[in-house]
Structures are given as structure tokens and as C-alpha cells.
Design a protein around this motif. Structure first.
Motif, mmCIF file in Angstrom:
data_model
loop_
_atom_site.group_PDB
_atom_site.id
_atom_site.type_symbol
_atom_site.label_atom_id
_atom_site.label_comp_id
_atom_site.label_asym_id
_atom_site.label_seq_id
_atom_site.Cartn_x
_atom_site.Cartn_y
_atom_site.Cartn_z
ATOM 1 N N LEU A 92 67.036 62.792 80.150
ATOM 2 C CA LEU A 92 65.764 62.586 79.444
ATOM 3 C C LEU A 92 64.998 63.908 79.390
ATOM 4 N N ILE A 93 64.252 64.102 78.304
ATOM 5 C CA ILE A 93 63.459 65.323 78.132
ATOM 6 C C ILE A 93 61.980 64.951 78.175
ATOM 7 N N PRO A 94 61.196 65.528 79.114
ATOM 8 C CA PRO A 94 59.762 65.223 79.140
ATOM 9 C C PRO A 94 59.121 65.595 77.792
ATOM 10 N N GLY A 107 64.068 62.185 71.665
ATOM 11 C CA GLY A 107 63.845 60.877 72.291
ATOM 12 C C GLY A 107 62.440 60.690 72.833
ATOM 13 N N PHE A 108 62.078 59.419 73.030
ATOM 14 C CA PHE A 108 60.800 59.068 73.656
ATOM 15 C C PHE A 108 61.125 58.561 75.057
ATOM 16 N N PRO A 109 60.825 59.389 76.106
ATOM 17 C CA PRO A 109 61.379 59.094 77.425
ATOM 18 C C PRO A 109 60.767 57.895 78.149
ATOM 19 N N ALA A 110 59.524 57.483 77.779
ATOM 20 C CA ALA A 110 58.884 56.400 78.545
ATOM 21 C C ALA A 110 59.334 55.029 78.025
ATOM 22 N N ALA A 111 60.627 54.848 77.917
ATOM 23 C CA ALA A 111 61.161 53.601 77.375
ATOM 24 C C ALA A 111 62.346 53.177 78.232
ATOM 25 N N ASP A 112 62.172 52.075 78.936
ATOM 26 C CA ASP A 112 63.227 51.614 79.842
ATOM 27 C C ASP A 112 64.213 50.743 79.072
ATOM 28 N N ASN A 142 50.665 57.555 80.726
ATOM 29 C CA ASN A 142 51.782 58.236 80.076
ATOM 30 C C ASN A 142 52.361 59.268 81.056
ATOM 31 N N VAL A 143 53.152 58.787 81.986
ATOM 32 C CA VAL A 143 53.670 59.636 83.060
ATOM 33 C C VAL A 143 54.467 60.804 82.469
ATOM 34 N N ALA A 144 54.016 62.039 82.777
ATOM 35 C CA ALA A 144 54.590 63.222 82.122
ATOM 36 C C ALA A 144 56.006 63.520 82.591
ATOM 37 N N ASP A 145 56.270 63.205 83.848
ATOM 38 C CA ASP A 145 57.587 63.499 84.405
ATOM 39 C C ASP A 145 58.402 62.209 84.439
ATOM 40 N N PRO A 146 59.368 62.050 83.529
ATOM 41 C CA PRO A 146 60.113 60.789 83.481
ATOM 42 C C PRO A 146 60.763 60.434 84.818
ATOM 43 N N ALA A 147 61.030 61.460 85.655
ATOM 44 C CA ALA A 147 61.673 61.182 86.946
ATOM 45 C C ALA A 147 60.806 60.288 87.830
ATOM 46 N N ARG A 148 59.503 60.196 87.506
ATOM 47 C CA ARG A 148 58.611 59.357 88.325
ATOM 48 C C ARG A 148 58.510 57.923 87.811
ATOM 49 N N LEU A 149 59.180 57.616 86.740
ATOM 50 C CA LEU A 149 59.083 56.261 86.172
ATOM 51 C C LEU A 149 60.122 55.337 86.809
ATOM 52 N N PRO A 150 59.747 54.069 87.014
ATOM 53 C CA PRO A 150 60.666 53.132 87.686
ATOM 54 C C PRO A 150 61.686 52.515 86.721
ATOM 55 N N PHE A 151 62.596 53.326 86.233
ATOM 56 C CA PHE A 151 63.597 52.831 85.277
ATOM 57 C C PHE A 151 64.554 51.836 85.932
ATOM 58 N N GLU A 152 64.994 50.864 85.126
ATOM 59 C CA GLU A 152 66.013 49.912 85.589
ATOM 60 C C GLU A 152 67.138 49.722 84.580
ATOM 61 N N ARG A 153 66.880 50.110 83.307
ATOM 62 C CA ARG A 153 67.824 49.700 82.268
ATOM 63 C C ARG A 153 68.429 50.847 81.478
ATOM 64 N N LEU A 154 68.299 52.087 81.990
ATOM 65 C CA LEU A 154 68.912 53.218 81.286
ATOM 66 C C LEU A 154 70.436 53.091 81.322
ATOM 67 N N ARG A 202 70.340 61.001 83.616
ATOM 68 C CA ARG A 202 69.445 61.727 84.527
ATOM 69 C C ARG A 202 68.021 61.610 83.978
ATOM 70 N N THR A 203 67.053 61.311 84.867
ATOM 71 C CA THR A 203 65.696 61.059 84.377
ATOM 72 C C THR A 203 64.879 62.344 84.224
ATOM 73 N N SER A 204 65.456 63.475 84.601
ATOM 74 C CA SER A 204 64.836 64.756 84.259
ATOM 75 C C SER A 204 65.950 65.775 84.047
ATOM 76 N N PRO A 205 65.654 66.807 83.253
ATOM 77 C CA PRO A 205 66.701 67.790 82.971
ATOM 78 C C PRO A 205 67.124 68.497 84.260
ATOM 79 N N ARG A 206 68.420 68.710 84.402
ATOM 80 C CA ARG A 206 68.930 69.411 85.577
ATOM 81 C C ARG A 206 68.582 70.886 85.421
ATOM 82 N N ARG A 207 67.927 71.436 86.436
ATOM 83 C CA ARG A 207 67.598 72.867 86.363
ATOM 84 C C ARG A 207 68.877 73.672 86.458
ATOM 85 N N ARG A 208 68.856 74.829 85.805
ATOM 86 C CA ARG A 208 70.023 75.695 85.861
ATOM 87 C C ARG A 208 70.232 76.210 87.281
#
Ligand code: ZN
Length: 496
Positions: free
Chosen positions: A201-203, A237-242, A471-483, A488-494
Motif C-alpha cells: 500500500l502507498i500512503p 490506490g486508495f489505501p484506507a479501504a479494507d 484519515n490515518v496517514a500511515d496505512p500500517a496503523r489501520l486494523p486491516f482484516e481483508r487485504l 504489505r501495509t506500508s512500502p518496504r524501505r530500501r
């Protein structure tokens, strides 16, 4: 010349927001028209930076006849109610059935609509339309940059075309591109399509096409859109969508299947290769406020604080007060903030009149944890009826209907208040209240990225602030259940 049915039904759904989008929300105008059916629909969107407007203009110039069905949208929020989705869909489908002789269908969709009972609501609309017209009739849809593009959409549509800019300054242009693709299909082009979804997901605030990596990625997508390809879409994409289809995708359609597949694979690989560049930069409230009070601001070049987590353009309610309170307490000079949605405060200001002082509990009308109103005596500096026209590149031509508005003053801080929520992405929203944004030192805006189109040119700096909001800016903080599995809920850092 062909007869083309044209319809629009747009919603961007933040499935984590508890506030649903009802039928009444689609009926009401905001910066864009409310639910409009038949011939008046073309009039309602004309001249606005909207895909349906661009499609209509271009299709007519290509000598096609339009059969207008309906157009509506609602502010981003929680899921569309079953009632609203089924009522609007039925109007659309019934009107389409009534015009059985159409040669093609164009739909102005968002691509990230979720209804209470349907996760992929745009895919569902496309499938229903396809069932009415059969397999041979071209069905073309334009999609928002934030579409969560699904295989169901790609399969049901003959072709999809998406915006290339965030801020979305090319919405009408995207509609015009859709009209040119439709024209090729009507001339007999036989298209196949291909889609690949990425697994991170991309913030939102990392998605601006004014910055890397999307500036160059989007340029590559644009360059690839030439024969034998009809359309190339890169949707972050719109990341705040479970939902299972949440996330970035690359889609193309063209008349040569191997060439179409090759382009999609190449762009998807490039998107994934640059994953690490999408990492998020957010400033805590205290740090952002310290920056604006400590650094000198050049005249006419305000610092913009983007209050992204309460952005009503992504499911916020434009009523959290944390950033405002911190600015009031900091002693920051010449601050303009907004636009706060508080119909009660706007009504009190109107009752008191310009120049009066009024005691108010401002904001915090909806329940965001820990948020309380800003209680103070405000001076009413200016009043407005909330009716004005958008002048910036994003809301260009939009005929705003924000209800009674007021500019309130508390010491060095001036606050624009409206009776309906709307993302602060156009200077006209402040000029309506006789406030000229460039004359301030600090602009605190309820917006994530769209403000950059109109405020970017006057800003000396932009800080994206992490103040409370839905509108939680960091998708990694959202309680996803259905992805999808493996997302990955945030981009992997290099790797360093
Ligand atoms: Zn969007």
C-alpha cells in the motif's frame, strides 16, 4: 456517428470511517453537482474539471450523440449504504434499459467505492451495465487516480482510463482521453486488457505526482500509451479501504495482446522496484508548530501545514482542533486555517453579524478520540453564503455550495468555517471570506495533497502534519482484516 450513453456515479470509500454515504449525500451538491438525471446532467457538469465534462466535450467534437443518464457523487466517507447504492444503480440501469439502442456506454466512476454489501462496488456497476448491453457493446469507464483497480472492473469494461495527476488537475482531460479510446473502439478496434496488482500500500501523502517517484513513473505510463495500446493506467490506490482489491495496480488495454501484457509487466516491475521511495514523512504537531514559529517566512510565501488526517477529501470530517489549538497557543503570527465544518458555529456567527464578538465551542462535532472543541470568544471578521466558483486547477469551475460560512478571528489566528465539509484545495474557499491566502505566514489546511495544485505555487514550504483525525496517514496503523494475502501495509524501505 454513434449514440453513447453517459453516466457518472462517484464515491471514494474509507472503510474505516463510521459515517456512511447515504442517498441524501448523493443528492446534495457540494463543489460538484448533486444527483442530476437526463439532459440537465450535461449542463450540470459542463465547464467543471470532471471526467464526464471532458468526455462529453470530446465525444461531441468527434460527432457522437450523447444519451445522458445521470451524474452524482458524495464526499469521501465510510461505505455507501445499501439503499444509496441500489437506488442510484437502479436509476442508472433502468435509464440505460430505456435507451436500448445505444451503441456504447461511458461511465465516470471513481474505482474505490465500497458499499455496505458490495466490496468492489465499481466492478459491480460495470458488470450490471455489461449484462444490459451484452458482450459486443463498448463500455469505457474513467477512474480516479485513487481507484483500487480490480480484475472484475478490467474484465467487465472494454477499456478503462485513469487520471495521471495528484492533485487531480486532469480529470476533464481524462474524460477526453476516454472519449478518444471510445472513438477507436467504435471504429472497430478490438481490444484486450491486462492488469497486475502490486503487493504494497502507498500512503496518500506519498502519492503526489509533483514529487518522485510518481512524477517519473506516471511519465512512463503516459509515454507507453500509444498504438497498439489504447490506454495505460497506473493507479496508486486508495489505501484506507479494507477490501481485497485495495492497492496499486497497472492496467492496459490495446489491440495487440503480447504488447499490452509486456507494457503492464514492465510498468508493474518498475513500480515495485521503486517501492522504497514511497516512504512516509510526517511531522508531529509540536514539531510542525515549532518550525513555523522559529523559521522566518518570506513575505507572500506562507508555510503550509497539511492537516492530512482530518482531510474531508479522504473521509475526515474537517472538525479536529488539535493543530489549531497548538497554533493558537504557540503565538504563531498571521495564521489562516480551514476549512472547519461546523454549521452551528457558522449560524451563530451569522446571527451575531460581521464585526461582532461571539462565544463559541468550535469544532470536534464528530467523535475523534481525544478531540475537544476550541472554546473561545471569536471576532466575526467576514460572512459568506458559501456559494462561489472554484478558481484553482483542481476545483476549476466547481460551483461550491458550502452553506453559511464565516471567517472567525482569535488573536493572530483566522479560521474559515463552513456548514458543509469540503477539502481546502482552492484559494477561492478563503477569498469568499475576503481572506487572501498569500498575505498570511501560515496556512493550516484540511487537505492531504490536492491543496498543492492551488497553494503550492505560493507556499515557501509544505509540512504534512500528523494531527488526530479519521484519515490515518500511515496505512500500517489501520486494523486491516481483508487485504489480499501477502499485502504489505506500508512500502518496504530500501536496504541501507
Ligand atoms: Zn483521488
Amino acid at each position: 456517428m454513434a449514440r453513447i450513453a453517459i453516466a457518472g456515479f462517484q464515491h471514494e470509500t474509507n472503510t474505516f470511517s463510521p459515517v456512511p454515504a447515504t442517498f441524501a449525500d448523493f443528492e446534495a451538491p457540494d463543489a460538484w453537482p448533486g444527483l442530476t438525471r437526463g439532459e440537465p446532467m450535461l449542463e450540470a457538469v459542463a465547464g467543471i474539471n470532471l471526467p464526464a465534462a471532458g468526455f462529453a466535450r470530446e465525444a461531441r467534437s468527434l460527432h457522437h450523440e450523447l444519451v445522458p443518464l445521470l451524474w452524482c457523487s458524495a464526499q469521501p466517507s465510510g461505505p455507501v449504504t445499501r439503499d444509496a447504492f441500489e437506488r442510484v444503480s437502479s436509476l442508472l440501469i433502468d435509464d440505460l434499459r430505456a435507451h436500448r439502442t445505444v451503441d456504447a456506454v461511458y461511465l465516470d466512476l471513481h474505482g474505490a467505492m465500497v458499499a455496505e454489501h458490495v466490496d468492489d462496488a465499481d466492478g459491480e456497476i460495470l458488470q450490471r451495465v455489461r449484462r444490459v448491453v451484452g458482450p459486443a457493446v463498448p463500455v469505457v469507464a474513467s477512474l480516479d487516480f485513487h481507484a483500487n483497480l480490480s480484475r472484475a472492473m478490467a474484465t467487465a469494461a472494454t477499456a478503462l482510463v485513469s487520471y495521471r495527476t495528484y492533485p487531480h488537475v486532469d480529470m476533464a482531460d481524462c474524460g477526453a482521453r476516454a472519449a478518444r479510446v471510445m472513438h477507436e473502439l467504435l471504429r472497430g478496434a478490438r481490444a484486450t486488457s491486462c492488469i497486475e496488482q502490486a503487493d504494497f500500500l502507498i500512503p496518500l501523502t506519498s502519492q503526489s505526482t509533483l514529487n518522485e517517484p510518481l512524477r517519473s513513473l506516471m511519465a512512463e505510463a503516459e509515454a507507453a500509451e500509444r498504438a497498439p495500446l489504447l490506454s495505460v493506467c497506473l493507479t496508486p490506490g486508495f489505501p484506507a479501504a479494507d477490501v481485497a482489491d485495495c492497492g496499486p495496480a497497472v492496467y492496459a488495454c490495446g489491440t495487440d495482446e503480447p504488447a499490452t501484457t509486456r507494457v503492464v509487466r514492465r510498468l508493474a516491475a518498475e513500480l515495485c522496484r521503486r517501492e522504497g521511495e514511497f516512504a512516509l514523512e510526517l511531522f508531529p504537531v509540536a514539531e510542525a508548530v515549532a518550525r513555523v514559529t522559529q523559521s522566518p517566512v518570506p513575505r507572500g510565501r506562507p508555510i503550509v501545514l497539511a492537516d492530512t488526517q482530518d482531510n474531508p477529501g479522504a473521509g475526515g470530517n474537517a472538525d479536529t482542533m488539535s493543530l489549531l489549538k497548538a497554533l493558537v497557543a504557540s503565538g504563531a503570527k498571521r495564521v489562516l486555517a480551514g476549512v472547519i465544518c461546523d454549521p452551528g458555529a457558522a449560524a451563530r456567527a451569522h446571527a451575531a453579524g460581521e464585526g461582532a464578538t461571539v462565544e463559541l465551542s468550535l469544532g470536534a462535532r464528530t467523535a475523534t478520540a481525544g478531540e475537544t472543541p476550541l472554546e473561545a470568544r471569536f471576532k466575526v471578521r467576514a460572512l459568506g453564503d458559501g456559494r462561489f466558483t472554484g478558481t484553482g486547477p483542481f476545483y476549476r469551475g466547481g460551483r461550491f455550495e458550502l452553506g453559511p460560512m464565516a471567517l472567525l478571528e482569535l488573536g493572530e489566528v483566522q479560521i474559515a468555517v463552513a456548514s458543509r465539509k469540503q477539502q481546502a484545495a482552492d484559494q477561492a474557499m478563503f477569498r469568499h471570506l475576503r481572506a487572501e491566502p498569500a498575505e498570511y505566514s501560515v496556512l493550516a489546511l484540511k487537505s492531504s495533497v490536492h491543496f498543492r495544485a492551488d497553494f503550492g505555487p505560493i507556499a515557501s514550504a509544505v509540512l504534512v502534519v500528523e494531527a488526530p483525525g479519521p484519515n490515518v496517514a500511515d496505512p500500517a496503523r489501520l486494523p486491516f482484516e481483508r487485504l489480499r494475502p501477502g499485502m504489505r501495509t506500508s512500502p518496504r524501505r530500501r536496504a541501507p
